[in-house]
Scaffold this motif. Structure first.
Motif, mmCIF file in Angstrom:
data_model
loop_
_atom_site.group_PDB
_atom_site.id
_atom_site.type_symbol
_atom_site.label_atom_id
_atom_site.label_comp_id
_atom_site.label_asym_id
_atom_site.label_seq_id
_atom_site.Cartn_x
_atom_site.Cartn_y
_atom_site.Cartn_z
ATOM 1 N N SER A 95 78.318 -34.028 112.737
ATOM 2 C CA SER A 95 76.958 -34.221 113.253
ATOM 3 C C SER A 95 76.471 -32.982 113.995
ATOM 4 O O SER A 95 75.318 -32.548 113.818
ATOM 5 C CB SER A 95 76.923 -35.440 114.175
ATOM 6 O OG SER A 95 77.304 -36.610 113.482
ATOM 7 N N LEU A 96 77.335 -32.390 114.813
ATOM 8 C CA LEU A 96 76.942 -31.177 115.538
ATOM 9 C C LEU A 96 76.611 -30.052 114.576
ATOM 10 O O LEU A 96 75.651 -29.304 114.790
ATOM 11 C CB LEU A 96 78.061 -30.758 116.493
ATOM 12 C CG LEU A 96 78.283 -31.646 117.714
ATOM 13 C CD1 LEU A 96 79.494 -31.169 118.505
ATOM 14 C CD2 LEU A 96 77.047 -31.662 118.608
ATOM 15 N N ALA A 98 75.513 -30.377 111.465
ATOM 16 C CA ALA A 98 74.264 -30.694 110.776
ATOM 17 C C ALA A 98 73.050 -30.440 111.673
ATOM 18 O O ALA A 98 72.027 -29.905 111.212
ATOM 19 C CB ALA A 98 74.285 -32.139 110.303
ATOM 20 N N PHE A 99 73.162 -30.789 112.942
ATOM 21 C CA PHE A 99 72.044 -30.542 113.854
ATOM 22 C C PHE A 99 71.881 -29.041 114.122
ATOM 23 O O PHE A 99 70.762 -28.569 114.372
ATOM 24 C CB PHE A 99 72.216 -31.320 115.154
ATOM 25 C CG PHE A 99 71.755 -32.750 115.052
ATOM 26 C CD1 PHE A 99 70.402 -33.061 115.029
ATOM 27 C CD2 PHE A 99 72.678 -33.781 114.953
ATOM 28 C CE1 PHE A 99 69.975 -34.379 114.918
ATOM 29 C CE2 PHE A 99 72.259 -35.103 114.848
ATOM 30 C CZ PHE A 99 70.903 -35.402 114.813
ATOM 31 N N THR A 100 72.977 -28.290 114.066
ATOM 32 C CA THR A 100 72.872 -26.833 114.181
ATOM 33 C C THR A 100 72.116 -26.265 112.990
ATOM 34 O O THR A 100 71.242 -25.388 113.137
ATOM 35 C CB THR A 100 74.276 -26.201 114.266
ATOM 36 O OG1 THR A 100 74.972 -26.719 115.394
ATOM 37 C CG2 THR A 100 74.178 -24.683 114.396
ATOM 38 N N LEU A 102 69.939 -27.903 111.239
ATOM 39 C CA LEU A 102 68.553 -28.338 111.411
ATOM 40 C C LEU A 102 67.804 -27.387 112.337
ATOM 41 O O LEU A 102 66.648 -27.014 112.065
ATOM 42 C CB LEU A 102 68.517 -29.763 111.970
ATOM 43 C CG LEU A 102 67.144 -30.366 112.245
ATOM 44 C CD1 LEU A 102 66.340 -30.504 110.957
ATOM 45 C CD2 LEU A 102 67.282 -31.723 112.934
ATOM 46 N N ALA A 103 68.461 -26.972 113.413
ATOM 47 C CA ALA A 103 67.833 -26.053 114.358
ATOM 48 C C ALA A 103 67.585 -24.685 113.723
ATOM 49 O O ALA A 103 66.581 -24.021 114.021
ATOM 50 C CB ALA A 103 68.701 -25.901 115.602
ATOM 51 N N LEU A 111 69.151 -30.422 104.302
ATOM 52 C CA LEU A 111 70.393 -30.166 105.045
ATOM 53 C C LEU A 111 71.641 -30.450 104.212
ATOM 54 O O LEU A 111 72.710 -30.730 104.752
ATOM 55 C CB LEU A 111 70.432 -30.984 106.343
ATOM 56 C CG LEU A 111 69.321 -30.692 107.347
ATOM 57 C CD1 LEU A 111 69.474 -31.579 108.578
ATOM 58 C CD2 LEU A 111 69.340 -29.218 107.752
ATOM 59 N N GLY A 173 77.102 -36.448 108.684
ATOM 60 C CA GLY A 173 76.411 -35.466 109.526
ATOM 61 C C GLY A 173 75.027 -35.109 109.011
ATOM 62 O O GLY A 173 74.027 -35.255 109.729
ATOM 63 N N ALA A 177 71.284 -36.056 110.735
ATOM 64 C CA ALA A 177 70.342 -35.020 111.169
ATOM 65 C C ALA A 177 69.040 -35.050 110.367
ATOM 66 O O ALA A 177 67.973 -34.746 110.900
ATOM 67 C CB ALA A 177 70.999 -33.642 111.054
ATOM 68 N N SER A 178 69.124 -35.409 109.098
ATOM 69 C CA SER A 178 67.927 -35.415 108.251
ATOM 70 C C SER A 178 67.190 -36.749 108.262
ATOM 71 O O SER A 178 66.014 -36.819 107.909
ATOM 72 C CB SER A 178 68.317 -35.093 106.800
ATOM 73 O OG SER A 178 69.089 -36.148 106.236
#
Length: 228
Positions: A95-96, A98-100, A102-103, A111, A173, A177-178
């Motif tokens: 998850s971390l 995937a959010f990275t 996304l950022a 993603l 992940g 995030a998506s």
């Protein structure tokens, strides 16, 4: 000496972060630039798995996959008390990552979220078979380059149809995030079933007793001076 659970779980989280950051990350870069190509993305997945196993296997076993943790537990090679911490660490790491992504890239390429390109039945069976062979190889070999090579091979073949997840954390992940959860259940059910099948087949393939040496082989190991 057993590695403390905190260190092992941290290694699992870090390894799964690397898998999702570089694997789906390669799919995101491909969507943005077209520079890698499908085989390039598959190669990145395989190389990442190879590197993670080589670096982290001495600490945690480098499962980086709930299906792998499940398979090793069923095979009696992993403590049941560590299953939940490992899976939680894997999901957090994925998850971390995937959010990275996304950022960094926004929702470019969704993603790298895994989605069936055909029917659900086709995707389920393909994911089951891909996971089966991956974990059978992992159970019988475990060498970093062998497992990584199988990941690249299967990503090259199955990627266009299912995303070639073979790993619930890898799918979780990017889905989180998506916000794209289409057929997400499939990417848990098929790999876990494939893992159970790999354990069963590995048990059938493994010898149940030490292989008896042939008479001429036994003679070679008789110390000099001992009776034959």
């Amino acid at each position: 000496m057993s590695v403390p659970l905190s260190r092992a779980a941290a290694a699992e989280g870090l390894g799964t972060f690397a898998l999702v950051f570089f694997g789906p990350g390669a799919a995101v870069v491909q969507a943005q630039t077209g520079a890698l190509g499908h085989l390039g993305v598959a190669a990145v997945f395989g190389l990442t798995v190879t590197a993670v196993i080589a670096a982290l296997a001495p600490i945690s076993g480098a499962h980086i996959n709930p299906a792998a943790t499940f398979a090793l537990t069923l095979a009696g090679q992993f403590s049941r008390t560590r299953v939940l911490p490992y899976v939680v660490a894997q999901l957090i790491g994925a998850s971390l990552a995937a959010f990275t992504l996304l950022a960094l890239f926004g929702l470019k390429g969704n993603l790298g979220v895994t989605l069936p390109a055909g029917s659900l039945t086709q995707a389920f069976i393909l994911e089951l078979i891909l996971t089966f062979f991956l974990l059978l190889v992992a159970l019988r070999s475990g060498l970093p380059w062998v497992v990584g090579g199988v990941v690249a091979l299967e990503a090259a073949m199955g990627g266009p149809i299912t995303g070639a997840s073979m790993n619930p954390a890898r799918s979780f992940g990017p889905a989180l995030a998506s916000g794209i959860w289409t057929a997400h259940w499939l990417y848990w059910a098929a790999p876990l079933l494939g893992a159970a099948l790999a354990v069963a087949v590995n048990h059938l393939l493994a010898p149940t007793a030490p292989v008896e040496p042939q008479p001429q082989q036994a003679q070679e190991f008789v110390p000099e001076g001992d009776p034959a």
